[in-house]
Design a protein around this motif. Sequence first.
Motif, PDB file in Angstrom:
ATOM      1  N   TYR A  11      -0.728  -3.554  -0.390  1.00  0.00           N
ATOM      2  CA  TYR A  11      -0.343  -4.847  -0.956  1.00  0.00           C
ATOM      3  C   TYR A  11       0.586  -4.731  -2.162  1.00  0.00           C
ATOM      4  O   TYR A  11       1.426  -5.583  -2.381  1.00  0.00           O
ATOM      5  CB  TYR A  11      -1.584  -5.659  -1.323  1.00  0.00           C
ATOM      6  CG  TYR A  11      -2.415  -6.033  -0.110  1.00  0.00           C
ATOM      7  CD1 TYR A  11      -1.901  -5.935   1.186  1.00  0.00           C
ATOM      8  CD2 TYR A  11      -3.710  -6.479  -0.248  1.00  0.00           C
ATOM      9  CE1 TYR A  11      -2.657  -6.275   2.296  1.00  0.00           C
ATOM     10  CE2 TYR A  11      -4.478  -6.827   0.858  1.00  0.00           C
ATOM     11  CZ  TYR A  11      -3.947  -6.731   2.118  1.00  0.00           C
ATOM     12  OH  TYR A  11      -4.692  -7.072   3.212  1.00  0.00           O
ATOM     13  N   THR A  14       4.382  -4.499  -0.889  1.00  0.00           N
ATOM     14  CA  THR A  14       4.817  -5.392   0.187  1.00  0.00           C
ATOM     15  C   THR A  14       6.291  -5.765   0.037  1.00  0.00           C
ATOM     16  O   THR A  14       7.063  -5.671   0.993  1.00  0.00           O
ATOM     17  CB  THR A  14       3.955  -6.669   0.219  1.00  0.00           C
ATOM     18  OG1 THR A  14       2.591  -6.295   0.440  1.00  0.00           O
ATOM     19  CG2 THR A  14       4.402  -7.611   1.313  1.00  0.00           C
ATOM     20  N   LEU A  33       2.649  -7.920  10.140  1.00  0.00           N
ATOM     21  CA  LEU A  33       2.088  -7.217   8.989  1.00  0.00           C
ATOM     22  C   LEU A  33       0.828  -7.891   8.474  1.00  0.00           C
ATOM     23  O   LEU A  33       0.720  -9.118   8.487  1.00  0.00           O
ATOM     24  CB  LEU A  33       3.113  -7.208   7.844  1.00  0.00           C
ATOM     25  CG  LEU A  33       4.506  -6.664   8.150  1.00  0.00           C
ATOM     26  CD1 LEU A  33       5.448  -6.966   6.996  1.00  0.00           C
ATOM     27  CD2 LEU A  33       4.437  -5.180   8.429  1.00  0.00           C
ATOM     28  N   VAL A  35      -0.853  -8.604   5.088  1.00  0.00           N
ATOM     29  CA  VAL A  35      -0.488  -8.632   3.673  1.00  0.00           C
ATOM     30  C   VAL A  35      -1.534  -9.422   2.904  1.00  0.00           C
ATOM     31  O   VAL A  35      -2.379 -10.099   3.496  1.00  0.00           O
ATOM     32  CB  VAL A  35       0.916  -9.267   3.463  1.00  0.00           C
ATOM     33  CG1 VAL A  35       2.003  -8.474   4.172  1.00  0.00           C
ATOM     34  CG2 VAL A  35       0.941 -10.717   3.915  1.00  0.00           C
ATOM     35  N   SER A  90      -6.746 -11.488   2.976  1.00  0.00           N
ATOM     36  CA  SER A  90      -5.525 -10.996   3.605  1.00  0.00           C
ATOM     37  C   SER A  90      -5.014 -12.042   4.580  1.00  0.00           C
ATOM     38  O   SER A  90      -5.682 -13.035   4.858  1.00  0.00           O
ATOM     39  CB  SER A  90      -5.813  -9.695   4.359  1.00  0.00           C
ATOM     40  OG  SER A  90      -6.296  -8.710   3.476  1.00  0.00           O
TER      41      SER A  90
END
Length: 165
Positions: A11, A14, A33, A35, A90
């Motif tokens: 994270y 990113t 993805l 993230v 997330s």
Amino acid sequence: RSYKIIANIPYNITGAILKKFLTAEHQPENMVLMVQHEVAKRIMGANPTTPRLRGAKESILSISVKAYGEPKVIMKVPARYFSPAPKVDSAIIAIKNISRQTFQKNNINEVKFWEIVKKGFAHKRKKLSGNLKNVISAEKLQENNFKNKRAEELSLSNWILLAKN
């Protein structure tokens, strides 16, 4: 050869990962993805089609992702689904149709576009008339009704319009 990226990325990096692949000479076609949820919301920015994100503002991150592809939040993944549970939720995002088409079809220089966007976001509490005073004339900003706006209020299409001028 074309390729796709599917990853659970750290994270804290990113933004750097997105920049590396979205601006690469040989870009991936698509990215999926996992993230941090807050980053996913920032990537989506102001998006009236996503009710949960209404009121969100644009950022360099959201403009960057939208300039190269089509972002979409697939789903939120609450922290409780991980062991050990992290302190943050997330989200899984997809970025489809990654290309430089935005720049090519609008006939704008990619480097110049990013210079304008970065200067526009340089001082987030200032209006565009202050941040862009050495780049775009006050008349051009006024002509497009951007003079009294902040960078976070402009969509990708607004930034494209500024770059064309």
